[in-house]
Design an enzyme around this catalytic site. Structure first.
Site, short mmCIF file in Angstrom:
data_model
loop_
_atom_site.label_atom_id
_atom_site.label_comp_id
_atom_site.label_asym_id
_atom_site.label_seq_id
_atom_site.Cartn_x
_atom_site.Cartn_y
_atom_site.Cartn_z
N HIS A 1 -16.79 -9.48 50.03
CA HIS A 1 -15.65 -10.10 50.75
C HIS A 1 -15.44 -9.45 52.11
O HIS A 1 -16.02 -8.41 52.44
CB HIS A 1 -14.38 -10.00 49.89
CG HIS A 1 -13.95 -8.58 49.60
ND1 HIS A 1 -13.31 -7.78 50.52
CD2 HIS A 1 -14.05 -7.84 48.46
CE1 HIS A 1 -13.03 -6.61 49.98
NE2 HIS A 1 -13.49 -6.61 48.72
N CYS B 1 -16.06 -3.27 45.03
CA CYS B 1 -16.44 -4.47 45.78
C CYS B 1 -17.29 -4.09 46.99
O CYS B 1 -17.26 -2.95 47.47
CB CYS B 1 -15.20 -5.23 46.24
SG CYS B 1 -14.35 -6.11 44.92
#
Length: 256
Positions: free
Chosen positions: A216, A232
């Protein structure tokens, strides 16, 4: 007897005659005492607000034949006084302090085309968590390389997943474990945060399998090239947007 009367008459007449003549005689100039003139001179010499008072001498000239003159004023000696500026006014007029420069990302993590000699086929995403690079393998032995931020110590992982979903300006729902972990450190996370420039997930998100991990964007681009996330893979918003347009759901992602 007549002589005595004549002398007495002359004695009375002569002073009166002298006084009559003295009435038309030239008068001496009128002198004003310095004690009376000094306060007026000081008022005329008063300095502007904030300026030092300087030593001055005031003299008035008397025209020839004038009947009245003012004595020269005494020299007024005053200690130099400077009025301190108003601190509020000074603060308002002072130039603003320069803002500290925002942290900068190392240019090595900017996107570029590089040679690729690995075994993954074109279209695969390969993430090197040690070097902090993400490679999108292309035809002809090349890859498009991006800088990334990866999981901090204790949160890094390795494995193979596929992209199961794509989202533009995704909302963020922190996992319960993260909320509890951050609360213990004194930071309260929201139960949900809508998508936008301040959202930690940034402009785009690529969801990996059924895990809580994503590739992301970020609202902190200076962290690219560091191990700072909870697992992440974060990218600059410009870079994740570029990658988002190049891959599709089902793309294989290899994390090593």
């Amino acid at each position: 007897m007549k002589s005595l009367l004549l002398c007495a008459a002359l004695a009375v007449f002569l002073p009166a005659s002298a006084m009559a003549q003295d009435r038309y005689a030239e008068r001496p100039p009128l002198v004003v005492s310095p004690d009376l003139s000094a306060p007026w001179v000081m008022q005329l010499q008063r300095a502007p607000h904030g300026a030092p008072i300087r030593e001055q001498t005031v003299r008035r000239q008397v025209a020839p034949g004038a009947r009245m003159a003012v004595a020269p004023a005494p020299i007024i000696r005053q200690r130099s006084v400077v009025i301190a500026p108003d601190p509020v006014h000074t603060a308002a007029m002072a130039p603003a302090a320069p803002r500290s420069a925002a942290p900068q990302m190392d240019p090595i993590f900017l996107p570029q085309e590089v040679a690729y000699t690995g075994r993954e086929k074109p279209g695969t995403i390969v993430i090197d968590t040690n070097a902090k690079f993400l490679y999108l393998v292309q035809e002809g032995g090349t890859a498009r390389r991006y800088g990334v931020g990866v999981g901090k110590e204790g949160f890094s992982w390795r494995g193979s997943e596929t992209i199961t979903r794509k989202a533009e300006w995704p909302g963020w729902t922190p996992p319960a474990q993260m909320i509890a972990r951050e609360r213990a450190k004194g930071k309260i996370l929201p139960a949900h945060m809508p998508g936008g420039p301040e959202n930690p997930l940034g402009a785009r998100a690529l969801y990996l399998g059924s895990t809580l991990y994503r590739i992301h964007g970020t609202n902190a681009p200076w962290t690219i090239g560091q191990a700072v996330s909870s697992g992440c893979i974060r990218m600059r918003n410009e870079d994740v947007t570029d990658l988002y347009e190049r891959v599709k759901v089902g793309t294989r992602v290899v994390v090593s």
